[in-house]
Design a protein around this motif. Structure first.
Motif, PDB file in Angstrom:
ATOM      1  N   ASN A  57       0.712  -1.132  -0.084  1.00  0.00           N
ATOM      2  CA  ASN A  57       0.206   0.207  -0.035  1.00  0.00           C
ATOM      3  C   ASN A  57       0.800   1.418   0.018  1.00  0.00           C
ATOM      4  O   ASN A  57       2.000   1.074   0.256  1.00  0.00           O
ATOM      5  N   ASP A  58       0.006   2.325   0.379  1.00  0.00           N
ATOM      6  CA  ASP A  58       1.252   3.891  -0.253  1.00  0.00           C
ATOM      7  C   ASP A  58       1.582   4.788   1.112  1.00  0.00           C
ATOM      8  O   ASP A  58       2.868   3.765   0.559  1.00  0.00           O
ATOM      9  N   PHE A  59       1.585   3.987   2.451  1.00  0.00           N
ATOM     10  CA  PHE A  59       2.269   3.537   3.272  1.00  0.00           C
ATOM     11  C   PHE A  59       3.315   3.020   3.651  1.00  0.00           C
ATOM     12  O   PHE A  59       4.453   3.232   3.621  1.00  0.00           O
ATOM     13  N   THR A  60       3.848   1.831   3.200  1.00  0.00           N
ATOM     14  CA  THR A  60       4.562   0.458   2.575  1.00  0.00           C
ATOM     15  C   THR A  60       5.269   1.071   1.974  1.00  0.00           C
ATOM     16  O   THR A  60       6.436   1.214   2.173  1.00  0.00           O
ATOM     17  N   PHE A  61       5.055   1.840   0.620  1.00  0.00           N
ATOM     18  CA  PHE A  61       6.505   1.484  -0.304  1.00  0.00           C
ATOM     19  C   PHE A  61       6.536   2.794   0.267  1.00  0.00           C
ATOM     20  O   PHE A  61       7.968   2.714  -0.046  1.00  0.00           O
ATOM     21  N   SER A  62       5.794   3.696   0.619  1.00  0.00           N
ATOM     22  CA  SER A  62       6.590   5.073   1.195  1.00  0.00           C
ATOM     23  C   SER A  62       7.735   4.456   2.592  1.00  0.00           C
ATOM     24  O   SER A  62       9.027   5.294   2.322  1.00  0.00           O
ATOM     25  N   ALA A  63       7.465   4.082   3.324  1.00  0.00           N
ATOM     26  CA  ALA A  63       8.597   2.798   4.475  1.00  0.00           C
ATOM     27  C   ALA A  63       9.628   2.678   3.542  1.00  0.00           C
ATOM     28  O   ALA A  63      10.638   2.684   4.370  1.00  0.00           O
ATOM     29  N   VAL A  64       9.327   1.676   2.706  1.00  0.00           N
ATOM     30  CA  VAL A  64      10.343   0.074   1.831  1.00  0.00           C
ATOM     31  C   VAL A  64      11.203   2.522   1.106  1.00  0.00           C
ATOM     32  O   VAL A  64      12.377   1.386   1.163  1.00  0.00           O
ATOM     33  N   THR A  65      10.610   3.056   0.498  1.00  0.00           N
ATOM     34  CA  THR A  65      11.329   4.150  -0.007  1.00  0.00           C
ATOM     35  C   THR A  65      11.583   4.531   1.123  1.00  0.00           C
ATOM     36  O   THR A  65      12.706   4.905   0.602  1.00  0.00           O
ATOM     37  N   SER A  66      11.708   5.174   2.418  1.00  0.00           N
ATOM     38  CA  SER A  66      12.663   5.932   3.301  1.00  0.00           C
ATOM     39  C   SER A  66      13.175   5.228   3.816  1.00  0.00           C
ATOM     40  O   SER A  66      14.480   6.435   4.184  1.00  0.00           O
ATOM     41  N   ASP A 304       3.837   8.361  -9.516  1.00  0.00           N
ATOM     42  CA  ASP A 304       2.749   7.993  -9.014  1.00  0.00           C
ATOM     43  C   ASP A 304       1.712   9.168  -9.020  1.00  0.00           C
ATOM     44  O   ASP A 304       0.883   9.712  -8.769  1.00  0.00           O
ATOM     45  N   ILE A 305       2.991  10.489  -8.815  1.00  0.00           N
ATOM     46  CA  ILE A 305       2.418  11.876  -8.724  1.00  0.00           C
ATOM     47  C   ILE A 305       0.860  12.078 -10.100  1.00  0.00           C
ATOM     48  O   ILE A 305       0.312  12.727  -9.997  1.00  0.00           O
ATOM     49  N   LEU A 306       1.964  11.916 -11.305  1.00  0.00           N
ATOM     50  CA  LEU A 306       1.456  12.204 -12.437  1.00  0.00           C
ATOM     51  C   LEU A 306       0.765  10.945 -13.125  1.00  0.00           C
ATOM     52  O   LEU A 306      -0.006  11.234 -14.261  1.00  0.00           O
ATOM     53  N   SER A 307       1.145   9.820 -12.363  1.00  0.00           N
ATOM     54  CA  SER A 307      -0.261   8.649 -13.057  1.00  0.00           C
ATOM     55  C   SER A 307      -2.162   9.026 -12.967  1.00  0.00           C
ATOM     56  O   SER A 307      -2.344   8.266 -14.195  1.00  0.00           O
ATOM     57  N   PRO A 437       1.087   9.581   2.162  1.00  0.00           N
ATOM     58  CA  PRO A 437       0.394   9.356   3.092  1.00  0.00           C
ATOM     59  C   PRO A 437      -0.613  10.887   3.296  1.00  0.00           C
ATOM     60  O   PRO A 437      -2.137  10.918   3.038  1.00  0.00           O
ATOM     61  N   LEU A 438       0.321  11.814   3.018  1.00  0.00           N
ATOM     62  CA  LEU A 438       0.274  13.133   3.473  1.00  0.00           C
ATOM     63  C   LEU A 438      -1.003  13.725   1.957  1.00  0.00           C
ATOM     64  O   LEU A 438      -1.740  14.072   2.062  1.00  0.00           O
ATOM     65  N   ARG A 439      -0.751  13.136   1.070  1.00  0.00           N
ATOM     66  CA  ARG A 439      -0.998  13.604  -0.506  1.00  0.00           C
ATOM     67  C   ARG A 439      -2.508  12.847  -0.466  1.00  0.00           C
ATOM     68  O   ARG A 439      -3.574  12.854  -0.625  1.00  0.00           O
ATOM     69  N   ASN A 440      -2.755  12.036   0.300  1.00  0.00           N
ATOM     70  CA  ASN A 440      -4.224  11.001   0.036  1.00  0.00           C
ATOM     71  C   ASN A 440      -4.931  11.787   1.085  1.00  0.00           C
ATOM     72  O   ASN A 440      -6.083  11.279   0.994  1.00  0.00           O
ATOM     73  N   GLY A 455      -9.741  15.144  -7.906  1.00  0.00           N
ATOM     74  CA  GLY A 455      -9.423  16.577  -8.022  1.00  0.00           C
ATOM     75  C   GLY A 455      -8.507  17.918  -6.652  1.00  0.00           C
ATOM     76  O   GLY A 455      -8.666  19.185  -6.896  1.00  0.00           O
ATOM     77  N   LYS A 456      -8.173  16.794  -6.234  1.00  0.00           N
ATOM     78  CA  LYS A 456      -7.337  17.543  -4.895  1.00  0.00           C
ATOM     79  C   LYS A 456      -6.252  16.525  -4.539  1.00  0.00           C
ATOM     80  O   LYS A 456      -5.321  17.030  -3.501  1.00  0.00           O
ATOM     81  N   ILE A 457      -5.800  15.922  -6.047  1.00  0.00           N
ATOM     82  CA  ILE A 457      -4.219  15.431  -5.759  1.00  0.00           C
ATOM     83  C   ILE A 457      -3.266  16.820  -5.706  1.00  0.00           C
ATOM     84  O   ILE A 457      -2.241  16.320  -4.776  1.00  0.00           O
ATOM     85  N   GLY A 458      -3.631  17.869  -5.723  1.00  0.00           N
ATOM     86  CA  GLY A 458      -2.474  18.495  -5.856  1.00  0.00           C
ATOM     87  C   GLY A 458      -1.938  19.273  -4.813  1.00  0.00           C
ATOM     88  O   GLY A 458      -0.825  20.073  -5.274  1.00  0.00           O
ATOM     89  N   ARG A 459      -2.827  19.211  -4.097  1.00  0.00           N
ATOM     90  CA  ARG A 459      -2.687  20.102  -2.746  1.00  0.00           C
ATOM     91  C   ARG A 459      -1.236  20.010  -1.574  1.00  0.00           C
ATOM     92  O   ARG A 459      -1.127  21.284  -1.173  1.00  0.00           O
ATOM     93  N   VAL A 460      -1.283  18.876  -2.038  1.00  0.00           N
ATOM     94  CA  VAL A 460       0.035  18.452  -1.169  1.00  0.00           C
ATOM     95  C   VAL A 460       1.251  18.995  -1.377  1.00  0.00           C
ATOM     96  O   VAL A 460       1.911  19.870  -1.431  1.00  0.00           O
TER      97      VAL A 460
END
Length: 481
Positions: A57-66, A304-307, A437-440, A455-460
């Motif tokens: 999921n997004d958090f797991t992928f973020s954890a592996v990345t970070s 992921d941002i652009l997809s 996670p913040l984007r979500n 329509g709110k994905i750019g707020r981050v």
């Protein structure tokens, strides 16, 4: 007496060998970006075989990345100890070994935990190497071209980012096969392994040898004759060494370095002398602004941002970003002296702020219209994410590191550099862990969630713009040049 103006062919080989370290660092900054779509799947385990993908999921992928950044922080913290104990060449071997081992584990990983362990180990190797590489290049380069060769560290990083994106475009496609993504990680393993074996044919830094013992002078001069095109000067006079002059403390390794004793990082951070407090504030704000601009969020997660807004073009725009990143490595070399540090930083921050603001708005509009296909906002998103990378590269990237030696007292430069690098890793870790996670949260949920609003994905990016403006305003007010 003639002076050295260039490197010998063997000297260039030595420089290319050490530049493989920042190349690997850049490679692993972005290696999971293009692979995210093939790494994550609904059902991952295949009995008796390496899995084709993992449950991410997004958090797991973020954890592996970070976790790469935690490894980098640990590696950087130990780099000076390793360089003193094992020398520059021995430390390069250690850095490459960590990168090779981590890449191999990632390449052969059968679960998410192994993927994370491998990424942590590559982070350690990168953390050690990113401290070593610029120092080694400076110590083996003739003085006349030392500043020019200094760009190779940054060039190695951006080329690493470019190559991992280039390979990812092909090996993450369905046509490449279900486990083809592992070849992207194998490439990193192969480069690091080659570097390990090449270490035995490389030379130690002559300046390091001189700093350890006066008796090592002849060995150092022999190395200089081998790596420099014209030796050390007429008659082999060591005084002609373009690396050493009377103002260079390392030309006199047994001489005292002045009346001030060097501060440790902890003393600088918790009990800074009066003349160090303002430089400490400026450096910390500059580093926070650099990383919370969101640059590594773009490099880690541009696919992921652009997809969501650009489902068909996202990976190609990501590749375009890395091409721009490579090209924009060179203008700061000229602009930083012609415009000055502070004006260049101002133009960079202004461009980044405008880019982030427009990018957030355009991604919102493009996301809202994604179901109907690409719109004009799709083009705007692509243009401004590239413009953001360009703005960052001309000032926010190089200036925070350049300013340290210019605003700090000499005796505090080393400790401030340690604090800056540590803060850089920590803020990088925070951004890479919290971005998705913040984007979500700001868009109502993860993609696929019934409450998710594309329509709110750019707020981050507006959050990044606000933090950037806040901390860099402190730098602008306090930095007197």
């Amino acid at each position: 007496m003639s002076s050295v103006e260039s490197l010998s062919p063997y000297g260039w080989l030595v420089v290319a060998w050490i530049t493989a370290i920042p190349f690997g660092y850049g490679y692993h900054i972005s290696v999971l970006n293009q692979l995210h779509s093939v790494l994550a799947c609904e059902s991952s385990l295949i009995p008796n075989n390496l899995p084709t993908c993992f449950e991410l999921n997004d958090f797991t992928f973020s954890a592996v990345t970070s976790v790469f950044n935690l490894g980098g922080l640990l590696g950087s913290a130990q780099a000076n100890v390793l360089m003193e104990k094992f020398g520059r060449r021995g430390t390069a071997r250690i850095s490459a070994l960590f990168t090779a081992l981590g890449s191999a584990i990632m390449c052969l990983s059968g679960n998410v935990s192994l993927l994370g362990i491998g990424r942590f180990l590559t982070g350690i190797g990168s953390g050690i190497g990113i401290c070593l590489a610029p120092l080694y290049i400076a110590e083996v380069a003739p003085k006349s071209i030392a500043s020019t060769l200094g760009v190779l560290t940054q060039l190695g990083i951006v080329l690493g980012i470019f190559f991992t994106q280039l390979l990812g475009v092909y090996f993450s496609s369905p046509d490449a096969g279900p486990n083809a993504w592992r070849l992207v990680l194998f490439f990193s393993f192969a480069v690091a392994l080659i570097q390990v074996f090449m270490t035995g044919f490389m030379v130690e830094s002559p300046r390091y040898l001189r700093s350890k013992s006066l008796r090592a002078g002849e060995e150092a001069r022999a190395i200089e004759r081998r790596i420099w095109l014209h030796g050390v000067g007429v008659g082999g006079d060591p005084a002609a060494s373009p690396l050493l002059d009377e103002r260079d403390p390392e030309a006199h390794p047994v001489a005292p370095h002045g009346n001030f004793s060097a501060l440790t990082a902890s003393q600088t951070l918790f009990k800074p002398p009066a003349d160090v407090r303002l430089p400490l504030l400026i450096v910390c704000c500059a580093m926070v602004g650099q990383q919370f601009s969101g640059i590594n969020a773009v490099l880690y997660y541009s696919n992921d941002i652009l997809s969501q807004a650009l489902p068909e073009l996202g990976k190609y725009v990501s590749l375009g970003i890395t091409v721009v990143n490579v090209i924009m490595t060179f203008p700061p070399i000229l602009l930083i002296e012609k415009l000055g540090r502070k004006p260049l930083l101002f133009f960079s921050v202004a461009g980044a702020f405008i880019s982030l603001t427009v990018l957030g708005m355009s991604l919102n509009f493009a996301g809202a219209a994604a179901s109907t296909g690409p719109t004009a906002w799709t083009t705007v998103s692509s243009v401004f994410i590239i413009f953001f990378v360009m703005s960052f590269a001309i000032g926010l990237g190089p200036v925070p590191f350049v300013m340290i030696s210019e605003i700090a007292p000499f005796y505090a430069v080393s400790s401030l550099s340690t604090i800056a690098l540590s803060l850089n890793w920590l803020t990088n870790f925070s951004v890479s862990l919290l971005f998705l996670p913040l984007r979500n949260v700001l868009s109502g949920g993860a993609p696929g969630d019934p409450h998710h609003d594309p329509g709110k994905i750019g707020r981050v990016f507006w959050v990044f713009a606000a933090i950037l403006a806040l901390v860099m305003s402190v730098v602008w007010r306090k930095w007197k040049v």
